[in-house]
Design an enzyme around this catalytic site. Structure first.
Site, mmCIF file in Angstrom:
data_model
loop_
_atom_site.group_PDB
_atom_site.id
_atom_site.type_symbol
_atom_site.label_atom_id
_atom_site.label_comp_id
_atom_site.label_asym_id
_atom_site.label_seq_id
_atom_site.Cartn_x
_atom_site.Cartn_y
_atom_site.Cartn_z
ATOM 1 N N ARG A 174 0.833 -1.226 0.000
ATOM 2 C CA ARG A 174 0.000 0.000 0.000
ATOM 3 C C ARG A 174 0.861 1.267 0.000
ATOM 4 N NH1 ARG A 174 -1.983 -3.729 -1.138
ATOM 5 N NH2 ARG A 174 -3.714 -4.833 -0.223
ATOM 6 N N GLU A 203 -3.997 4.212 6.068
ATOM 7 C CA GLU A 203 -3.854 3.877 4.646
ATOM 8 C C GLU A 203 -4.516 4.964 3.808
ATOM 9 O OE1 GLU A 203 -4.606 -0.214 3.556
ATOM 10 O OE2 GLU A 203 -5.532 0.394 1.663
ATOM 11 N N SER A 216 -10.114 0.701 3.390
ATOM 12 C CA SER A 216 -9.399 0.474 4.655
ATOM 13 C C SER A 216 -8.917 1.784 5.249
ATOM 14 C CB SER A 216 -8.196 -0.433 4.429
ATOM 15 O OG SER A 216 -8.637 -1.706 4.031
HETATM 16 C C1 LIG Z 1 -15.490 -0.393 -0.651
HETATM 17 C C2 LIG Z 1 -14.007 -0.207 -0.862
HETATM 18 C C3 LIG Z 1 -13.176 -1.316 -0.935
HETATM 19 C C4 LIG Z 1 -11.809 -1.159 -1.111
HETATM 20 N N1 LIG Z 1 -11.024 -2.271 -1.180
HETATM 21 C C5 LIG Z 1 -9.700 -2.148 -1.372
HETATM 22 C C6 LIG Z 1 -8.854 -3.299 -1.460
HETATM 23 O O1 LIG Z 1 -9.293 -4.436 -1.395
HETATM 24 N N2 LIG Z 1 -7.535 -3.104 -1.632
HETATM 25 C C7 LIG Z 1 -6.987 -1.863 -1.737
HETATM 26 O O2 LIG Z 1 -5.772 -1.753 -1.906
HETATM 27 N N3 LIG Z 1 -7.756 -0.761 -1.662
HETATM 28 C C8 LIG Z 1 -9.091 -0.863 -1.479
HETATM 29 N N4 LIG Z 1 -9.879 0.251 -1.402
HETATM 30 C C9 LIG Z 1 -9.235 1.586 -1.439
HETATM 31 C C10 LIG Z 1 -9.130 2.197 -2.838
HETATM 32 O O3 LIG Z 1 -10.156 1.709 -3.685
HETATM 33 C C11 LIG Z 1 -7.757 1.963 -3.477
HETATM 34 O O4 LIG Z 1 -6.719 2.508 -2.710
HETATM 35 C C12 LIG Z 1 -7.715 2.567 -4.888
HETATM 36 O O5 LIG Z 1 -6.559 2.126 -5.564
HETATM 37 C C13 LIG Z 1 -7.705 4.102 -4.855
HETATM 38 O O6 LIG Z 1 -7.870 4.533 -6.170
HETATM 39 P P1 LIG Z 1 -8.627 5.873 -6.510
HETATM 40 O O7 LIG Z 1 -8.563 6.080 -7.957
HETATM 41 O O8 LIG Z 1 -9.968 5.904 -5.899
HETATM 42 O O9 LIG Z 1 -7.666 6.913 -5.784
HETATM 43 P P2 LIG Z 1 -8.080 8.125 -4.860
HETATM 44 O O10 LIG Z 1 -8.761 7.605 -3.647
HETATM 45 O O11 LIG Z 1 -8.773 9.149 -5.661
HETATM 46 O O12 LIG Z 1 -6.647 8.663 -4.437
HETATM 47 C C14 LIG Z 1 -5.819 7.903 -3.580
HETATM 48 C C15 LIG Z 1 -4.397 8.463 -3.698
HETATM 49 O O13 LIG Z 1 -3.926 8.210 -5.019
HETATM 50 C C16 LIG Z 1 -3.569 9.456 -5.632
HETATM 51 N N5 LIG Z 1 -3.904 9.347 -7.057
HETATM 52 C C17 LIG Z 1 -5.113 9.088 -7.609
HETATM 53 N N6 LIG Z 1 -4.994 9.077 -8.953
HETATM 54 C C18 LIG Z 1 -3.699 9.326 -9.233
HETATM 55 C C19 LIG Z 1 -2.952 9.462 -10.426
HETATM 56 N N7 LIG Z 1 -3.501 9.345 -11.632
HETATM 57 N N8 LIG Z 1 -1.628 9.730 -10.330
HETATM 58 C C20 LIG Z 1 -1.024 9.868 -9.114
HETATM 59 N N9 LIG Z 1 -1.684 9.766 -7.952
HETATM 60 C C21 LIG Z 1 -3.011 9.496 -8.009
HETATM 61 C C22 LIG Z 1 -4.375 10.517 -4.918
HETATM 62 O O14 LIG Z 1 -3.786 11.780 -5.056
HETATM 63 C C23 LIG Z 1 -4.335 9.981 -3.493
HETATM 64 O O15 LIG Z 1 -3.097 10.278 -2.874
HETATM 65 C C24 LIG Z 1 -11.253 0.127 -1.221
HETATM 66 C C25 LIG Z 1 -12.088 1.251 -1.165
HETATM 67 C C26 LIG Z 1 -13.456 1.095 -0.988
HETATM 68 C C27 LIG Z 1 -14.336 2.315 -0.928
#
Ligand SMILES: Cc1cc2nc3c(=O)[nH]c(=O)nc-3n(C[C@H](O)[C@H](O)[C@H](O)COP(=O)(O)OP(=O)(O)OC[C@H]3O[C@@H](n4cnc5c(N)ncnc54)[C@H](O)[C@@H]3O)c2cc1C
Length: 290
Positions: free
Chosen positions: A160, A280, A209
């Site tokens: 992570r 996280e 998480s």
């Molecule tokens: C119901 C639920 C279940 C989940 N299950 C999991 C799981 O099983 N495993 C897991 O690892 N995570 C899980 N997550 C967390 C999340 O989905 C992941 O961390 C996901 O990868 C975040 O992606 P995002 O596009 O939503 O990023 P965001 O939440 O929008 O951003 C997260 C971080 O990434 C950065 N970011 C986003 N896009 C970019 C980009 N293009 N370039 C550089 N930085 C960027 C943002 O600035 C921020 O720092 C879950 C979330 C939810 C709501």
């Protein structure tokens, strides 16, 4: 590219909290993205990026930055042989759909991760024993210094975590998969989604998480459950009664209430287990967990 002022970010996060971005833009191409970074440089503003906002907590009083959301070409997905090439803003569900249609296996783990390719790389998101580090070949990272391709080891992907800093934007990701059978991929996805639904609050507004799993026999969720925190509520924010490592927006929550719950959870875990939990979820704006 249109640059908007004071755009409310709550609707760009899955928990649905947070104040406005001073500036907000939706680059659709690499030149758009470079233009946005140049604009931030001219105005001496930090740059932040939101994906699906699924691991993001935004300060209630907003963010003094240029916030970007990648769209258009920067959110498109194509398949080339065994490579799935996803724009940084492409949803995992879209990339997984393209992979399955092309008979490419290995990305099924992402079915329950509601994020984008860029967010996946930034967080090294993972589930069920797989993560982005294990499937990606390289990512195109754009910063004020220009674009550069980076491999997982150059991105410093560990549990992570990536070494990507603010202002380093994942514009494109190449995911390298194996040949597989679309029906088997579909069956695997169905099974994983079933496991997920049984264990986590998938039908609630959360940011995934809250804490990383510590180096301990108990996961963060089990630890917080043992602290008696399931269902604990501050204002409109509640520790999920289903899984203690999730915070739900139960009733018009504010980010400050989620932070107060996180601080309480950390305090209790430290008192009961001597473990300092590391969050996280990523913070945007002035949020302090002390
Ligand atoms: C119901 C639920 C279940 C989940 N299950 C999991 C799981 O099983 N495993 C897991 O690892 N995570 C899980 N997550 C967390 C999340 O989905 C992941 O961390 C996901 O990868 C975040 O992606 P995002 O596009 O939503 O990023 P965001 O939440 O929008 O951003 C997260 C971080 O990434 C950065 N970011 C986003 N896009 C970019 C980009 N293009 N370039 C550089 N930085 C960027 C943002 O600035 C921020 O720092 C879950 C979330 C939810 C709501």
């Amino acid at each position: 590219m249109i640059v908007e002022h004071d755009v409310a970010l709550a609707r760009f996060t899955t928990i649905g909290t947070g104040g406005p971005a001073r500036l907000f833009a939706r680059p659709r191409t690499l030149p758009d993205l470079e233009e946005a970074l140049a604009l931030a440089g001219e105005q001496a503003l930090p740059v932040a990026v939101v994906g699906l906002g699924s691991n993001l907590l935004v300060a209630d009083d907003g963010v003094d930055a240029l916030v970007l959301r990648l769209e258009g070409e920067l959110a498109a997905v194509e398949v080339d042989g065994q490579l799935v090439i996803a724009g940084g803003g492409a949803a995992n569900a879209v990339a997984l759909h393209a992979a399955r249609n092309a008979g490419l296996a290995g990305f099924e783990f992402a079915c329950a991760i509601p994020g984008t390719a860029g967010g996946g790389v930034r967080m090294n998101a993972g589930a069920y024993g797989s993560d982005w580090a294990g499937v990606m070949k390289r990512a195109l990272v754009v910063s004020s210094g220009g674009p550069a391709w980076r491999t997982p080891s150059e991105l410093g992907l560990t549990y992570r975590h990536s070494d990507l800093g603010d202002g380093e934007i994942v514009a494109r990701v190449e995911v390298e998969l194996q040949l597989g059978n679309p029906d088997e991929i579909k069956a695997e996805v169905k099974e994983l989604n079933g496991l997920r639904k049984a264990a986590q609050p998938t039908n609630r507004r959360t940011f995934g998480s809250v804490f990383k799993n510590p180096d301990h026999d108990l996961s963060a969720g089990r630890m917080l459950e043992a602290c008696g925190l399931k269902g604990h509520r501050i204002g409109g924010a509640q520790i999920s009664p289903k899984h203690a490592n999730f915070i739900e927006n139960a009733d018009d929550a504010r980010s400050a209430e989620a932070i107060a719950l996180m601080a309480e959870a950390r305090r209790r875990a430290r008192e009961q287990f001597g473990v300092l939990l590391e969050h996280e979820v990523r913070f945007l704006g002035a949020l302090d967990l002390s």
